[in-house]
Design a protein around this motif. Structure first.
Motif, short mmCIF file in Angstrom:
data_model
loop_
_atom_site.label_atom_id
_atom_site.label_comp_id
_atom_site.label_asym_id
_atom_site.label_seq_id
_atom_site.Cartn_x
_atom_site.Cartn_y
_atom_site.Cartn_z
N PHE A 1 -3.26 2.09 -9.11
CA PHE A 1 -2.13 2.86 -8.61
C PHE A 1 -0.90 1.97 -8.48
O PHE A 1 -1.00 0.73 -8.52
CB PHE A 1 -2.46 3.50 -7.25
N ASN A 2 0.24 2.62 -8.33
CA ASN A 2 1.51 1.92 -8.13
C ASN A 2 1.98 2.10 -6.70
O ASN A 2 1.86 3.19 -6.12
CB ASN A 2 2.58 2.48 -9.08
N ILE A 3 2.49 1.02 -6.11
CA ILE A 3 3.01 1.06 -4.75
C ILE A 3 4.39 0.40 -4.72
O ILE A 3 4.55 -0.74 -5.18
CB ILE A 3 2.05 0.37 -3.77
N THR A 4 5.36 1.13 -4.21
CA THR A 4 6.72 0.63 -4.06
C THR A 4 7.00 0.49 -2.57
O THR A 4 6.90 1.47 -1.82
CB THR A 4 7.73 1.60 -4.69
N THR A 5 7.33 -0.72 -2.13
CA THR A 5 7.47 -0.97 -0.69
C THR A 5 8.78 -1.65 -0.36
O THR A 5 9.32 -2.45 -1.14
CB THR A 5 6.33 -1.86 -0.17
N GLY B 1 6.00 5.06 -7.60
CA GLY B 1 5.10 4.86 -6.47
C GLY B 1 4.22 6.08 -6.22
O GLY B 1 4.70 7.22 -6.25
N ASP B 2 2.94 5.85 -5.95
CA ASP B 2 1.98 6.95 -5.81
C ASP B 2 1.79 7.42 -4.37
O ASP B 2 1.35 8.56 -4.16
CB ASP B 2 0.61 6.51 -6.36
N PHE B 3 2.10 6.58 -3.37
CA PHE B 3 1.75 6.92 -2.00
C PHE B 3 2.94 6.76 -1.05
O PHE B 3 3.84 5.95 -1.28
CB PHE B 3 0.59 6.04 -1.51
N ASP B 4 2.85 7.53 0.04
CA ASP B 4 3.86 7.48 1.08
C ASP B 4 3.16 7.07 2.39
O ASP B 4 2.35 7.83 2.92
CB ASP B 4 4.52 8.85 1.23
N PHE B 5 3.45 5.87 2.88
CA PHE B 5 2.88 5.43 4.16
C PHE B 5 3.80 4.40 4.82
O PHE B 5 4.69 3.85 4.18
CB PHE B 5 1.47 4.85 3.98
N SER B 6 3.55 4.18 6.10
CA SER B 6 4.27 3.18 6.87
C SER B 6 3.27 2.27 7.57
O SER B 6 2.17 2.72 7.92
CB SER B 6 5.18 3.83 7.92
N LYS B 7 3.65 1.02 7.77
CA LYS B 7 2.81 0.06 8.49
C LYS B 7 3.65 -0.68 9.53
O LYS B 7 4.79 -1.07 9.25
CB LYS B 7 2.17 -0.95 7.53
N PHE B 8 3.06 -0.87 10.70
CA PHE B 8 3.67 -1.64 11.77
C PHE B 8 2.73 -2.79 12.11
O PHE B 8 1.56 -2.55 12.44
CB PHE B 8 3.91 -0.78 13.01
N ASP B 9 3.21 -4.02 12.05
CA ASP B 9 2.38 -5.19 12.32
C ASP B 9 3.06 -6.09 13.34
O ASP B 9 4.28 -6.32 13.27
CB ASP B 9 2.11 -5.98 11.03
N PHE B 10 2.26 -6.58 14.27
CA PHE B 10 2.80 -7.42 15.35
C PHE B 10 1.82 -8.55 15.63
O PHE B 10 0.59 -8.35 15.62
CB PHE B 10 3.01 -6.59 16.61
N SER C 1 4.70 -2.80 -7.18
CA SER C 1 3.41 -3.39 -7.53
C SER C 1 2.53 -2.40 -8.27
O SER C 1 2.47 -1.22 -7.91
CB SER C 1 2.66 -3.86 -6.27
N ASN C 2 1.87 -2.90 -9.29
CA ASN C 2 0.77 -2.18 -9.93
C ASN C 2 -0.52 -2.81 -9.44
O ASN C 2 -0.71 -4.02 -9.57
CB ASN C 2 0.86 -2.26 -11.45
N ILE C 3 -1.43 -2.01 -8.87
CA ILE C 3 -2.60 -2.54 -8.18
C ILE C 3 -3.87 -1.96 -8.78
O ILE C 3 -3.96 -0.75 -9.04
CB ILE C 3 -2.53 -2.22 -6.68
N GLU C 4 -4.85 -2.83 -9.00
CA GLU C 4 -6.15 -2.41 -9.52
C GLU C 4 -7.25 -3.18 -8.79
O GLU C 4 -7.36 -4.39 -8.95
CB GLU C 4 -6.25 -2.67 -11.02
N PRO C 5 -8.07 -2.51 -7.99
CA PRO C 5 -9.19 -3.19 -7.33
C PRO C 5 -10.15 -3.79 -8.35
O PRO C 5 -10.39 -3.20 -9.41
CB PRO C 5 -9.85 -2.08 -6.50
N THR C 6 -10.72 -4.94 -8.02
CA THR C 6 -11.70 -5.57 -8.90
C THR C 6 -13.11 -5.07 -8.63
O THR C 6 -14.06 -5.51 -9.25
CB THR C 6 -11.69 -7.10 -8.71
N TYR C 7 -13.25 -4.14 -7.69
CA TYR C 7 -14.55 -3.59 -7.29
C TYR C 7 -14.52 -2.08 -7.50
O TYR C 7 -13.46 -1.47 -7.76
CB TYR C 7 -14.83 -3.92 -5.82
#
Length: 408
Positions: free
Chosen positions: A186-190, A234-243, A166-172
């Motif tokens: 920024f670019n995010i690869t997930t 990809g610009d960032f390295d992170f993990s997410k856990f959702d339940f 994804s290429n992401i650009e905030p509108t704000y």
């Protein structure tokens, strides 16, 4: 043993018309208007939000008459306030009928609400009227290419895996500060892996795989997201856990309790677009009647938009549906008692530049009621905010709104 159904007399014109009408209403209730080869997706006809204004377009997906092994889906919409087209197109190929295994690919150029979480295994939820959408003003643009595989591990266990760039650009006005670098776009690869377990639902095999015929509770959803730095830029390295778990208390369809628990945690270098906002639904206006909009289904009605963001959070909501008041055959209003609680925190708020928000670490509480289906599906709701985030001005803690409920 189940009894066999009587054959339908196709020469009985009124009976055939009634069956066709019921099938059409069921399809519309699922969000589609069917034609011979293509089912139009009613989600894209008309919407409204603060950023796009009126958003209108067309979309749909090929049906089983077209092919039981291939499908194509697309939509195109236009926002009259931002003067911009958004679109998506893609398709899928069925790899296995018994396990309803599909390999899908999509390309999307659209908007997404900042701080929202998409469970990739969630069943399609269609609403003619999406309450929160009217009030949302914080979106980010995204251009996303995704490949996914969905697979029914067992009748009660659905899985899906997705790889997306994804290429992401905030509108704000927003910048993410990391290692002496300021990122606005920024670019995010997930990579995402999701599971949905419905141990008490009933399923039956169909020509397109297993389908839920009776919804049972509790229902569980789990999702793991991994963002890869330097992979496909990809610009960032992170993990997410959702339940998420949804429990229903009571068997009477008109008189029951429902508990919804949602938790999430982001670890690493995650921008605001991929954090959590706890689903607020209150606009920033001075007077109560100026904030008189429409209540959401699972949102915090007294929590103001963009008031809180977290990288770890949990919410629990309790709704108790009392038996409807039998005023007449068509007028059956229903009282629903509501209580909600949210807690969360953020480790590095200083990284999020040009935006102001608070923490949820002290716990946010609101309670109230809805009086639904008073007239043509419309009703009223009243919610009051109290506890650690109670505001000095009493009226700022009150949310008075209308509700809208239609079922097929």
């Amino acid at each position: 043993m189940a009894q066999s159904q009587e054959p339908i007399d196709v020469t009985n014109e009124p009976q055939r018309d009634s069956i066709n009408k019921n099938l059409l209403l069921k399809s519309i209730g699922n969000g589609y208007f069917p034609t011979k080869y293509f089912n139009f997706d009613l989600r894209y006809l008309v919407k409204y939000n603060h950023y796009e204004g009126i958003r209108t377009g067309l979309g749909g997906v090929t049906n089983h008459t077209f092919s039981e092994k291939f499908r194509f889906n697309t939509y195109a919409v236009y926002g009259f306030r931002d003067h911009r087209f958004k679109y998506s197109f893609g398709g899928g190929i069925r790899l296995a009928q018994k396990t309803n295994t599909w390999l899908n690919a999509t390309y999307t150029d659209d908007l997404q609400e900042t701080g929202s979480t998409r469970y990739i295994t969630d069943s399609r939820v269609f609403q003619f009227f999406e309450p929160r959408l009217l009030n949302i003003d914080l979106f980010h643009k995204h251009i996303t290419t995704a490949v996914a595989i969905e697979h029914q591990i067992a009748p009660h266990l659905l899985s899906e895996a997705e790889f997306a760039v994804s290429n992401i650009e905030p509108t704000y006005s927003y910048n993410y500060l990391l290692n002496d670098t300021s990122y606005h776009s920024f670019n995010i690869t997930t990579g995402i892996v999701g599971f949905q377990w419905s141990p008490f639902s009933k399923f039956e095999p169909t020509p397109i795989g297993m389908r839920e015929t009776k919804s049972g509770f509790p229902k569980f959803s789990f999702q793991y997201t991994k963002s890869f730095k330097n992979a496909f830029k990809g610009d960032f390295d992170f993990s997410k856990f959702d339940f998420k778990v949804i429990e229903k208390i009571g068997q009477n369809p008109n008189h029951y309790g429902q508990i919804t628990l949602v938790t999430g945690m982001a670890i690493g270098d995650a921008p605001l677009t991929h954090l959590y906002h706890a689903y607020p639904n209150n606009i920033t206006k001075e007077k109560i009647l100026q904030r008189f909009t429409v209540a959401g289904l699972n949102s915090f009605e007294t929590m103001y938009f963009n008031e809180f963001f977290s990288d770890k959070f949990a919410t629990i909501q309790f709704r108790y549906f009392l038996p409807p008041f039998q005023i007449s055959d068509k007028l059956k209003p229903q009282l629903v008692l509501i209580s909600r609680y949210a807690i969360g925190d953020m480790d590095n708020p200083e990284r999020h530049d040009n935006i102001t928000f608070s923490s949820l670490k002290h716990g946010f509480t609101e309670s109230g009621f809805e009086f639904n289906k008073l007239l043509f599906g419309f009703g009223l709701s009243f919610t009051y905010r109290y506890g650690a985030y109670h505001l000095p001005n009493i009226s700022d803690n009150v949310a008075f709104k209308f509700t809208f409920n239609v079922s097929f």
